[in-house]
Design a protein around this motif. Structure first.
Motif, PDB file in Angstrom:
ATOM      1  N   GLN A  30       0.833  -1.210   0.000  1.00  0.00           N
ATOM      2  CA  GLN A  30       0.000   0.000   0.000  1.00  0.00           C
ATOM      3  C   GLN A  30       0.865   1.256   0.000  1.00  0.00           C
ATOM      4  N   GLN A  31       1.922   1.268   0.782  1.00  0.00           N
ATOM      5  CA  GLN A  31       2.801   2.439   0.844  1.00  0.00           C
ATOM      6  C   GLN A  31       3.540   2.655  -0.479  1.00  0.00           C
ATOM      7  N   ILE A  32       3.912   1.582  -1.151  1.00  0.00           N
ATOM      8  CA  ILE A  32       4.524   1.706  -2.483  1.00  0.00           C
ATOM      9  C   ILE A  32       3.508   2.301  -3.447  1.00  0.00           C
ATOM     10  N   HIS A  33       2.289   1.824  -3.384  1.00  0.00           N
ATOM     11  CA  HIS A  33       1.215   2.327  -4.241  1.00  0.00           C
ATOM     12  C   HIS A  33       0.981   3.826  -4.001  1.00  0.00           C
ATOM     13  N   ILE A  34       0.895   4.222  -2.749  1.00  0.00           N
ATOM     14  CA  ILE A  34       0.656   5.629  -2.400  1.00  0.00           C
ATOM     15  C   ILE A  34       1.808   6.508  -2.882  1.00  0.00           C
ATOM     16  N   ALA A  35       3.035   6.068  -2.625  1.00  0.00           N
ATOM     17  CA  ALA A  35       4.201   6.863  -3.030  1.00  0.00           C
ATOM     18  C   ALA A  35       4.231   7.050  -4.541  1.00  0.00           C
ATOM     19  N   GLU A  38       1.749   9.566  -5.727  1.00  0.00           N
ATOM     20  CA  GLU A  38       2.165  10.935  -5.444  1.00  0.00           C
ATOM     21  C   GLU A  38       3.389  11.339  -6.260  1.00  0.00           C
ATOM     22  N   GLY A  39       3.835  10.471  -7.153  1.00  0.00           N
ATOM     23  CA  GLY A  39       4.958  10.790  -8.021  1.00  0.00           C
ATOM     24  C   GLY A  39       6.323  10.579  -7.384  1.00  0.00           C
ATOM     25  N   GLU A  40       6.364   9.917  -6.245  1.00  0.00           N
ATOM     26  CA  GLU A  40       7.638   9.677  -5.565  1.00  0.00           C
ATOM     27  C   GLU A  40       8.363   8.489  -6.184  1.00  0.00           C
ATOM     28  N   LYS A  41       9.681   8.498  -6.037  1.00  0.00           N
ATOM     29  CA  LYS A  41      10.521   7.379  -6.425  1.00  0.00           C
ATOM     30  C   LYS A  41      10.835   6.597  -5.153  1.00  0.00           C
ATOM     31  N   ILE A  42      10.724   5.268  -5.198  1.00  0.00           N
ATOM     32  CA  ILE A  42      11.016   4.426  -4.036  1.00  0.00           C
ATOM     33  C   ILE A  42      12.307   3.674  -4.304  1.00  0.00           C
ATOM     34  N   PHE A  43      13.331   3.970  -3.523  1.00  0.00           N
ATOM     35  CA  PHE A  43      14.635   3.333  -3.674  1.00  0.00           C
ATOM     36  C   PHE A  43      14.863   2.384  -2.508  1.00  0.00           C
ATOM     37  N   LEU A  44      15.023   1.108  -2.801  1.00  0.00           N
ATOM     38  CA  LEU A  44      15.302   0.097  -1.792  1.00  0.00           C
ATOM     39  C   LEU A  44      16.698  -0.450  -2.058  1.00  0.00           C
ATOM     40  N   PRO A  45      17.686  -0.069  -1.239  1.00  0.00           N
ATOM     41  CA  PRO A  45      19.067  -0.499  -1.476  1.00  0.00           C
ATOM     42  C   PRO A  45      19.158  -2.021  -1.593  1.00  0.00           C
ATOM     43  N   GLN A  46      19.973  -2.472  -2.484  1.00  0.00           N
ATOM     44  CA  GLN A  46      20.236  -3.874  -2.767  1.00  0.00           C
ATOM     45  C   GLN A  46      19.018  -4.609  -3.312  1.00  0.00           C
ATOM     46  N   PHE A  47      17.953  -3.872  -3.665  1.00  0.00           N
ATOM     47  CA  PHE A  47      16.790  -4.488  -4.298  1.00  0.00           C
ATOM     48  C   PHE A  47      16.481  -3.796  -5.619  1.00  0.00           C
ATOM     49  N   PHE A  79      10.017  -0.654 -12.624  1.00  0.00           N
ATOM     50  CA  PHE A  79      10.935  -1.159 -11.612  1.00  0.00           C
ATOM     51  C   PHE A  79      12.271  -1.418 -12.271  1.00  0.00           C
ATOM     52  N   LYS A  80      13.327  -0.911 -11.648  1.00  0.00           N
ATOM     53  CA  LYS A  80      14.678  -1.161 -12.137  1.00  0.00           C
ATOM     54  C   LYS A  80      15.430  -1.892 -11.036  1.00  0.00           C
ATOM     55  N   ALA A  81      15.865  -3.111 -11.330  1.00  0.00           N
ATOM     56  CA  ALA A  81      16.574  -3.928 -10.347  1.00  0.00           C
ATOM     57  C   ALA A  81      17.964  -3.361 -10.081  1.00  0.00           C
ATOM     58  N   SER A  82      18.413  -3.483  -8.826  1.00  0.00           N
ATOM     59  CA  SER A  82      19.757  -3.034  -8.475  1.00  0.00           C
ATOM     60  C   SER A  82      20.785  -4.022  -9.004  1.00  0.00           C
ATOM     61  N   THR A  83      22.013  -3.579  -9.074  1.00  0.00           N
ATOM     62  CA  THR A  83      23.115  -4.442  -9.514  1.00  0.00           C
ATOM     63  C   THR A  83      23.247  -5.645  -8.590  1.00  0.00           C
ATOM     64  N   THR A  84      23.085  -5.429  -7.288  1.00  0.00           N
ATOM     65  CA  THR A  84      23.170  -6.514  -6.312  1.00  0.00           C
ATOM     66  C   THR A  84      22.119  -7.583  -6.597  1.00  0.00           C
TER      67      THR A  84
END
Length: 93
Positions: A30-35, A38-47, A79-84
């Motif tokens: 839900q929080q990913i959906h909301i962000a 609202e036009g936000e970018k969600i960055f999850l390190p190593q993901f 979605f863009k996967a991290s190098t890790t």
């Protein structure tokens, strides 16, 4: 894997009940959906990174009549996967 399978796997990993794990998973989604809404970018390190990509308006053709129609621009979740993550996936293949 669907959401129920994900909840089951996380619950087993944490030695928790599925009933207590399901709301947490739903809240994360839900929080990913909301962000994104609202036009936000969600960055999850190593993901990876969730973001919106805007596709410009364009002219298309009606398939039956051949008439030109205007197709509105729109936001597309991406979605863009991290190098890790890429390295981990390829290590197991």
């Amino acid at each position: 894997m669907n959401k129920a399978q994900l909840v089951r796997r996380i619950a087993a990993e944490l030695n928790a009940s599925q009933a207590s794990t399901k709301p947490v998973v739903e809240q994360i989604l839900q929080q990913i959906h909301i962000a994104l809404s609202e036009g936000e970018k969600i960055f999850l390190p190593q993901f990876g990174t969730f973001e919106l990509r805007y596709h410009l308006a364009k002219t298309g053709r009606h398939p039956q009549t051949g008439e030109a129609i205007e197709i509105d621009g729109y936001n597309q979740p991406s979605f863009k996967a991290s190098t890790t993550l890429k390295l981990q996936i390829n290590r197991y293949n």
